[in-house]
Design an enzyme around this catalytic site. Sequence first.
Site, PDB file in Angstrom:
ATOM      1  N   HIS A   1       5.534  12.574   6.498  1.00  0.00           N
ATOM      2  CA  HIS A   1       5.343  11.142   6.826  1.00  0.00           C
ATOM      3  C   HIS A   1       6.630  11.159   7.340  1.00  0.00           C
ATOM      4  CE1 HIS A   1       1.938  11.273   3.953  1.00  0.00           C
ATOM      5  NE2 HIS A   1       1.163  11.005   5.144  1.00  0.00           N
TER       6      HIS A   1
ATOM      7  N   THR B   1       4.888   3.141   1.395  1.00  0.00           N
ATOM      8  CA  THR B   1       3.368   4.178   1.420  1.00  0.00           C
ATOM      9  C   THR B   1       2.852   3.852   0.415  1.00  0.00           C
ATOM     10  OG1 THR B   1       4.796   5.422   0.528  1.00  0.00           O
ATOM     11  CG2 THR B   1       5.202   5.181   3.568  1.00  0.00           C
TER      12      THR B   1
END
Length: 268
Positions: free
Chosen positions: A102, A212
Amino acid sequence: MSARSWLTASALTVAAVTLVGCAQAAPAETAPTERPVTEPAHWSYDGDSGPESWAGLDDAFQACEAGTDQSPIDLPAAVPAPSTSIELSAEEAEGDVFDSGHAVEIETDGEGEILTFADDDYSLQQLHAHVPSEHTVAGQPAAAELHLVHADADGNLLVLGILVTEGAASDALTPFIEAASHLADEDEVTLDVAAVLPASLENYEYSGSLTTPPCTEDVQWVVMGTPISMSAEQIDTLAGAHDHNARPTQPLGDRTVVGGAGEVEITG
């Protein structure tokens, strides 16, 4: 903020159970029975697994929707008058550069830099990049944002955010950027943390969350009010690895953004 496996809130376990025959019969070996391993839920920054859907992907991600102190947020145009102060004891930090899936990250050994906030010491654990920035200022995102993730002795988190504008190249970040251009090699780099910081350490401070999943709250945020610059080529290198890896801003709610000052001591 992107996180590696150490930022997640739960751990996976595998247990084996061995069955034993009755006492008067000869022992018979029985194959162990294993519980299936549950894979972490896949999440992303767009589509069906994007930020609007995170809470529905895994029960552990409920704070992404139900939390009231979420990050990132939109920051005011001017840094509020400083009411607190941070101290950074900075030296060179060593770590491996890798792709978390990510974001591009450096994972350090926890010994490269100490940040003191409210009389508590936090050590640098990792640095990662978001393109564009996650925090906005008066509604405007920056070209990128660096997150320096710190933890204290009890595991409490503090994230130092540094906004990035396009301009002159950052010599201090060159080792990180060069490693990001060939991530398959997982290079170990040395980062001069003090040289990465902006000239002014005036900052925004507020209580928030991981940006996140699982969006864990009670994370202290310190976002530098003065951005640093990186060249277009450097920003493009980060974007080439992960573009648009930024969670949208979240409601401020009842929270207050306060201003802070800071000073840095170079120790190595």
